[in-house]
Design a protein around this motif. Structure first.
Motif, PDB file in Angstrom:
ATOM      1  N   CYS A   1       0.833  -1.208   0.000  1.00 32.66           N
ATOM      2  CA  CYS A   1       0.000   0.000   0.000  1.00 32.66           C
ATOM      3  C   CYS A   1       0.865   1.255   0.000  1.00 32.66           C
ATOM      4  O   CYS A   1       0.570   2.223  -0.704  1.00 32.66           O
ATOM      5  CB  CYS A   1      -0.939   0.004   1.199  1.00 32.66           C
TER       6      CYS A   1
ATOM      7  N   LEU B   1       0.933   4.023  -2.836  1.00 34.36           N
ATOM      8  CA  LEU B   1       0.642   5.402  -2.437  1.00 34.36           C
ATOM      9  C   LEU B   1       1.702   6.333  -3.007  1.00 34.36           C
ATOM     10  O   LEU B   1       1.382   7.400  -3.537  1.00 34.36           O
ATOM     11  CB  LEU B   1       0.585   5.512  -0.922  1.00 34.36           C
TER      12      LEU B   1
ATOM     13  N   SER C   1       1.082   6.769  -6.652  1.00 36.72           N
ATOM     14  CA  SER C   1      -0.035   7.688  -6.864  1.00 36.72           C
ATOM     15  C   SER C   1       0.376   9.134  -6.627  1.00 36.72           C
ATOM     16  O   SER C   1      -0.056  10.038  -7.351  1.00 36.72           O
ATOM     17  CB  SER C   1      -1.199   7.330  -5.939  1.00 36.72           C
TER      18      SER C   1
ATOM     19  N   CYS D   1       5.640  12.285  -1.018  1.00 34.85           N
ATOM     20  CA  CYS D   1       6.161  11.021  -1.542  1.00 34.85           C
ATOM     21  C   CYS D   1       7.470  10.653  -0.863  1.00 34.85           C
ATOM     22  O   CYS D   1       7.740   9.480  -0.610  1.00 34.85           O
ATOM     23  CB  CYS D   1       6.345  11.128  -3.050  1.00 34.85           C
TER      24      CYS D   1
ATOM     25  N   THR E   1       6.092   9.860   3.760  1.00 33.27           N
ATOM     26  CA  THR E   1       4.634   9.759   3.877  1.00 33.27           C
ATOM     27  C   THR E   1       4.160   9.865   5.329  1.00 33.27           C
ATOM     28  O   THR E   1       3.058  10.346   5.568  1.00 33.27           O
ATOM     29  CB  THR E   1       4.136   8.441   3.272  1.00 33.27           C
TER      30      THR E   1
ATOM     31  N   ASN F   1       1.587  13.046   6.436  1.00 32.29           N
ATOM     32  CA  ASN F   1       0.323  12.323   6.390  1.00 32.29           C
ATOM     33  C   ASN F   1      -0.898  13.260   6.333  1.00 32.29           C
ATOM     34  O   ASN F   1      -1.816  13.012   5.552  1.00 32.29           O
ATOM     35  CB  ASN F   1       0.241  11.373   7.585  1.00 32.29           C
TER      36      ASN F   1
ATOM     37  N   ILE G   1      -1.426  14.546   2.854  1.00 34.47           N
ATOM     38  CA  ILE G   1      -1.981  13.566   1.917  1.00 34.47           C
ATOM     39  C   ILE G   1      -3.500  13.600   1.982  1.00 34.47           C
ATOM     40  O   ILE G   1      -4.173  13.518   0.958  1.00 34.47           O
ATOM     41  CB  ILE G   1      -1.414  12.164   2.199  1.00 34.47           C
TER      42      ILE G   1
ATOM     43  N   LEU H   1      -4.977   7.679  -4.427  1.00 35.51           N
ATOM     44  CA  LEU H   1      -4.411   8.193  -3.177  1.00 35.51           C
ATOM     45  C   LEU H   1      -5.245   7.742  -1.981  1.00 35.51           C
ATOM     46  O   LEU H   1      -4.712   7.294  -0.968  1.00 35.51           O
ATOM     47  CB  LEU H   1      -4.346   9.722  -3.212  1.00 35.51           C
TER      48      LEU H   1
ATOM     49  N   PHE I   1      -4.969   3.815  -1.280  1.00 38.49           N
ATOM     50  CA  PHE I   1      -3.693   3.357  -0.756  1.00 38.49           C
ATOM     51  C   PHE I   1      -3.289   4.068   0.525  1.00 38.49           C
ATOM     52  O   PHE I   1      -2.431   3.586   1.264  1.00 38.49           O
ATOM     53  CB  PHE I   1      -2.599   3.483  -1.816  1.00 38.49           C
ATOM     54  N   TRP I   2      -3.884   5.224   0.821  1.00 40.39           N
ATOM     55  CA  TRP I   2      -3.563   5.954   2.035  1.00 40.39           C
ATOM     56  C   TRP I   2      -4.413   5.467   3.214  1.00 40.39           C
ATOM     57  O   TRP I   2      -3.925   5.378   4.338  1.00 40.39           O
ATOM     58  CB  TRP I   2      -3.782   7.448   1.812  1.00 40.39           C
TER      59      TRP I   2
ATOM     60  N   ARG J   1      -2.953   4.972   7.081  1.00 40.31           N
ATOM     61  CA  ARG J   1      -2.953   6.288   7.729  1.00 40.31           C
ATOM     62  C   ARG J   1      -2.629   6.115   9.202  1.00 40.31           C
ATOM     63  O   ARG J   1      -2.835   5.075   9.785  1.00 40.31           O
ATOM     64  CB  ARG J   1      -4.297   6.976   7.530  1.00 40.31           C
TER      65      ARG J   1
END
Length: 134
Positions: free
Chosen positions: A13, A17, A20, A75, A78, A82, A85, A125, A128-129, A133
């Motif tokens: 993931c 992410l 993405s 990127c 992350t 966070n 994002i 996004l 995959f986030w 998270r």
């Protein structure tokens, strides 16, 4: 066994992410630079009217460059970025909605394509986030 499978899934993931985020950065930077460097070809392809002043092209371009830089920063790290994002997901989905709403003219097929691209990046996004998270 379960811990290693969960770790591998979270790592995949995280990898997607980052892909993405790079895709969102590339899309935002490409659109910004095409608005500034090639407005005579970009504006007719978008199916929108040309503004009276180039300032109206430079303002969205500056915002798109800032968005692309945020994607590149997120990127790289992350965990640290966070919250950005989460904001980037909202911005991508908002851009998709704005491009879709602006594509009412029959000659604005590029706006529909941009809307679809923004929607794909935003959904990628989010998908995959959300599992990783913090």
């Amino acid at each position: 066994m379960f811990d290693s499978a969960l770790f591998a899934w979270r790592f995949r993931c995280l990898k997607w992410l980052r892909v993405s985020l790079l895709g969102g950065a590339a899309l935002s930077l490409y659109l910004a630079f095409s608005l500034v460097l090639r407005p005579e070809t970009t504006i007719p392809r978008l199916g929108i009217g040309a503004p009276e002043s180039p300032l109206y092209l430079w303002l969205p371009a500056v915002l798109l460059v800032a968005l692309g830089i945020v994607y590149l920063l997120a990127c790289a790290d992350t965990r640290r970025f966070n919250p950005l994002i989460a904001v980037a997901i909202a911005v991508q989905l908002g851009l998709a909605l704005a491009f879709f709403a602006a594509a009412r003219n029959p000659g604005s097929t590029l706006l529909l394509r941009l809307s679809g691209a923004e929607l794909l990046v935003g959904l990628g996004l989010f998908l995959f986030w959300w599992p990783i998270r913090s």
